[in-house]
Motif scaffolding. Structure first.
Motif, PDB file in Angstrom:
ATOM      1  N   GLY A  52      77.550 -20.145  11.314  1.00  0.00           N
ATOM      2  CA  GLY A  52      78.679 -19.378  11.844  1.00  0.00           C
ATOM      3  C   GLY A  52      79.864 -20.261  12.164  1.00  0.00           C
ATOM      4  N   ALA A  53      80.077 -21.269  11.317  1.00  0.00           N
ATOM      5  CA  ALA A  53      81.176 -22.200  11.566  1.00  0.00           C
ATOM      6  C   ALA A  53      81.843 -22.550  10.244  1.00  0.00           C
ATOM      7  N   GLY A  54      83.053 -23.066  10.327  1.00  0.00           N
ATOM      8  CA  GLY A  54      83.759 -23.486   9.131  1.00  0.00           C
ATOM      9  C   GLY A  54      83.331 -24.869   8.690  1.00  0.00           C
ATOM     10  N   ALA A  55      83.644 -25.200   7.446  1.00  0.00           N
ATOM     11  CA  ALA A  55      83.273 -26.512   6.913  1.00  0.00           C
ATOM     12  C   ALA A  55      83.910 -27.647   7.714  1.00  0.00           C
ATOM     13  N   THR A  56      85.080 -27.386   8.298  1.00  0.00           N
ATOM     14  CA  THR A  56      85.755 -28.426   9.074  1.00  0.00           C
ATOM     15  C   THR A  56      84.883 -28.911  10.228  1.00  0.00           C
ATOM     16  N   SER A  57      84.148 -27.994  10.845  1.00  0.00           N
ATOM     17  CA  SER A  57      83.261 -28.367  11.949  1.00  0.00           C
ATOM     18  C   SER A  57      82.153 -29.296  11.482  1.00  0.00           C
ATOM     19  N   LEU A  58      81.694 -29.085  10.247  1.00  0.00           N
ATOM     20  CA  LEU A  58      80.639 -29.943   9.707  1.00  0.00           C
ATOM     21  C   LEU A  58      81.180 -31.325   9.367  1.00  0.00           C
ATOM     22  N   TYR A  59      82.364 -31.353   8.755  1.00  0.00           N
ATOM     23  CA  TYR A  59      82.936 -32.629   8.339  1.00  0.00           C
ATOM     24  C   TYR A  59      83.363 -33.494   9.519  1.00  0.00           C
ATOM     25  N   TRP A  60      83.420 -32.926  10.696  1.00  0.00           N
ATOM     26  CA  TRP A  60      83.670 -33.733  11.885  1.00  0.00           C
ATOM     27  C   TRP A  60      82.515 -34.714  12.111  1.00  0.00           C
ATOM     28  N   HIS A  61      81.299 -34.312  11.696  1.00  0.00           N
ATOM     29  CA  HIS A  61      80.101 -35.118  11.917  1.00  0.00           C
ATOM     30  C   HIS A  61      79.643 -35.885  10.685  1.00  0.00           C
ATOM     31  N   VAL A  62      79.838 -35.330   9.501  1.00  0.00           N
ATOM     32  CA  VAL A  62      79.408 -35.991   8.260  1.00  0.00           C
ATOM     33  C   VAL A  62      80.553 -35.954   7.259  1.00  0.00           C
ATOM     34  N   ALA A  63      80.713 -37.046   6.519  1.00  0.00           N
ATOM     35  CA  ALA A  63      81.831 -37.131   5.584  1.00  0.00           C
ATOM     36  C   ALA A  63      81.591 -36.301   4.327  1.00  0.00           C
ATOM     37  N   ASN A  64      80.318 -36.105   3.948  1.00  0.00           N
ATOM     38  CA  ASN A  64      80.004 -35.386   2.720  1.00  0.00           C
ATOM     39  C   ASN A  64      78.536 -34.959   2.746  1.00  0.00           C
ATOM     40  N   LYS A  65      78.119 -34.311   1.679  1.00  0.00           N
ATOM     41  CA  LYS A  65      76.739 -33.815   1.609  1.00  0.00           C
ATOM     42  C   LYS A  65      75.731 -34.960   1.558  1.00  0.00           C
ATOM     43  N   ASP A  66      76.109 -36.083   0.960  1.00  0.00           N
ATOM     44  CA  ASP A  66      75.192 -37.222   0.897  1.00  0.00           C
ATOM     45  C   ASP A  66      74.835 -37.717   2.295  1.00  0.00           C
ATOM     46  N   GLU A  67      75.824 -37.795   3.155  1.00  0.00           N
ATOM     47  CA  GLU A  67      75.546 -38.229   4.521  1.00  0.00           C
ATOM     48  C   GLU A  67      74.647 -37.226   5.239  1.00  0.00           C
ATOM     49  N   LEU A  68      74.847 -35.951   4.953  1.00  0.00           N
ATOM     50  CA  LEU A  68      73.992 -34.928   5.550  1.00  0.00           C
ATOM     51  C   LEU A  68      72.546 -35.106   5.095  1.00  0.00           C
ATOM     52  N   LEU A  69      72.350 -35.411   3.828  1.00  0.00           N
ATOM     53  CA  LEU A  69      70.995 -35.618   3.314  1.00  0.00           C
ATOM     54  C   LEU A  69      70.355 -36.867   3.911  1.00  0.00           C
ATOM     55  N   GLU A  70      71.145 -37.893   4.190  1.00  0.00           N
ATOM     56  CA  GLU A  70      70.611 -39.064   4.886  1.00  0.00           C
ATOM     57  C   GLU A  70      70.035 -38.667   6.244  1.00  0.00           C
ATOM     58  N   LEU A  71      70.761 -37.826   6.945  1.00  0.00           N
ATOM     59  CA  LEU A  71      70.320 -37.394   8.277  1.00  0.00           C
ATOM     60  C   LEU A  71      69.066 -36.539   8.195  1.00  0.00           C
ATOM     61  N   THR A  72      69.017 -35.629   7.229  1.00  0.00           N
ATOM     62  CA  THR A  72      67.837 -34.774   7.103  1.00  0.00           C
ATOM     63  C   THR A  72      66.611 -35.604   6.719  1.00  0.00           C
ATOM     64  N   LEU A  73      66.802 -36.579   5.836  1.00  0.00           N
ATOM     65  CA  LEU A  73      65.679 -37.410   5.421  1.00  0.00           C
ATOM     66  C   LEU A  73      65.090 -38.165   6.601  1.00  0.00           C
ATOM     67  N   ASP A  74      65.945 -38.664   7.478  1.00  0.00           N
ATOM     68  CA  ASP A  74      65.426 -39.406   8.625  1.00  0.00           C
ATOM     69  C   ASP A  74      64.631 -38.504   9.558  1.00  0.00           C
ATOM     70  N   GLU A  75      65.041 -37.243   9.687  1.00  0.00           N
ATOM     71  CA  GLU A  75      64.276 -36.304  10.503  1.00  0.00           C
ATOM     72  C   GLU A  75      62.897 -36.067   9.906  1.00  0.00           C
ATOM     73  N   ILE A  76      62.802 -36.077   8.595  1.00  0.00           N
ATOM     74  CA  ILE A  76      61.507 -35.895   7.948  1.00  0.00           C
ATOM     75  C   ILE A  76      60.596 -37.081   8.223  1.00  0.00           C
ATOM     76  N   TRP A  77      61.151 -38.300   8.206  1.00  0.00           N
ATOM     77  CA  TRP A  77      60.323 -39.470   8.502  1.00  0.00           C
ATOM     78  C   TRP A  77      59.704 -39.376   9.890  1.00  0.00           C
ATOM     79  N   ALA A  78      60.363 -38.686  10.795  1.00  0.00           N
ATOM     80  CA  ALA A  78      59.819 -38.535  12.146  1.00  0.00           C
ATOM     81  C   ALA A  78      58.546 -37.691  12.151  1.00  0.00           C
ATOM     82  N   LEU A  79      58.332 -36.893  11.110  1.00  0.00           N
ATOM     83  CA  LEU A  79      57.154 -36.025  11.039  1.00  0.00           C
ATOM     84  C   LEU A  79      55.924 -36.734  10.492  1.00  0.00           C
ATOM     85  N   VAL A  80      56.117 -37.902   9.878  1.00  0.00           N
ATOM     86  CA  VAL A  80      55.005 -38.622   9.251  1.00  0.00           C
ATOM     87  C   VAL A  80      54.291 -39.459  10.313  1.00  0.00           C
TER      88      VAL A  80
END
Length: 234
Positions: A52-80
């Motif tokens: 429920g937010a605009g893309a601008t709100s997301l880009y405040w935290h991540v520069a692009n989709k690649d950076e977002l995937l870096e963050l998601t991958l690290d969360e997955i490592w926490a599950l192992v």
């Protein structure tokens, strides 16, 4: 000239504006979207709509989709899971790690594509690597062998799980074929290899999940036995 190393982890995370989205919310929503629709369907626009937010709100935290995937991958490592090396033998710790990683990747199949494409330099990745380092150090490995041992187990898991994920997609509710149709095709395509076909029919599992589990058990035992053979005699 070589490009300087760049990662979402090389800079301090930005604090949200006023009562805006937090980075943790964005990452959690991205994982939900990836689990539900897969890697190809992830976009900043779709994620923003989900939150429920605009893309601008997301880009405040991540520069692009690649950076977002870096963050998601690290969360997955926490599950192992890797047991405390001081509380378990190295084989117990390595076995738990292997099964936990397999379950985690099967639960989040998009991870199999992301691993290796992006650097794992987040806090959860380092915590996992440190436990593996301590595990194989206590086992008796030294120098680079410590990290090669951990990498060997991880590579085995990915090598087993990636074909399994593909097969599950092909034989699932929306898949293109079933196990029975594959066997029928094998009879026709491999007619010149009767002994091979006879062995396949005699040893194949009617339940694919059982077959994959048995193959994983067998391979993991072989990997751990091979690592054990490289340790100094007690």
């Amino acid at each position: 000239m070589t490009r300087p190393f760049s990662s979402v982890w090389t800079r301090e995370p930005r604090q949200p504006k006023n009562a805006g989205l937090r980075r943790e919310q964005i990452v959690a929503a991205a994982i939900e979207l990836l689990d539900a629709e897969g890697l190809d369907q992830l976009s900043m626009r779709k994620l923003g709509s989900r939150l429920g937010a605009g893309a601008t709100s997301l880009y405040w935290h991540v520069a692009n989709k690649d950076e977002l995937l870096e963050l998601t991958l690290d969360e997955i490592w926490a599950l192992v899971e890797v047991p405390d090396p001081e509380q378990a033998s190295w084989r117990e710790a390595a076995t738990t790690f292997a099964y936990s990683m397999r379950d985690t990747v099967l639960t989040h199949p998009w991870v199999a594509t992301v691993v290796g494409q992006f650097p794992s330099v987040g806090p959860h990745a380092f915590a996992l690597m440190e436990r593996l380092r301590r595990t194989f150090t206590r086992a008796g490995f030294t120098g680079t062998d410590i990290y090669l041992a951990g990498g060997t187990v991880m590579s085995f898991v990915l090598g087993q799980v990636i074909p399994e994920i593909s097969a599950r997609r092909m034989t699932g509710p929306d898949g293109d074929w079933t196990l029975d149709t594959a066997v029928d095709s094998a009879d026709r395509l491999a007619a010149g290899y009767p002994e091979l076909l006879a062995d396949y029919r005699a040893t194949r599992y009617t339940d694919m999940n059982t077959g994959y589990a048995v193959a994983f058990d067998f391979g993991l035992l072989c990997v751990l036995d091979g690592l054990a053979a490289r340790l100094p005699a007690p």
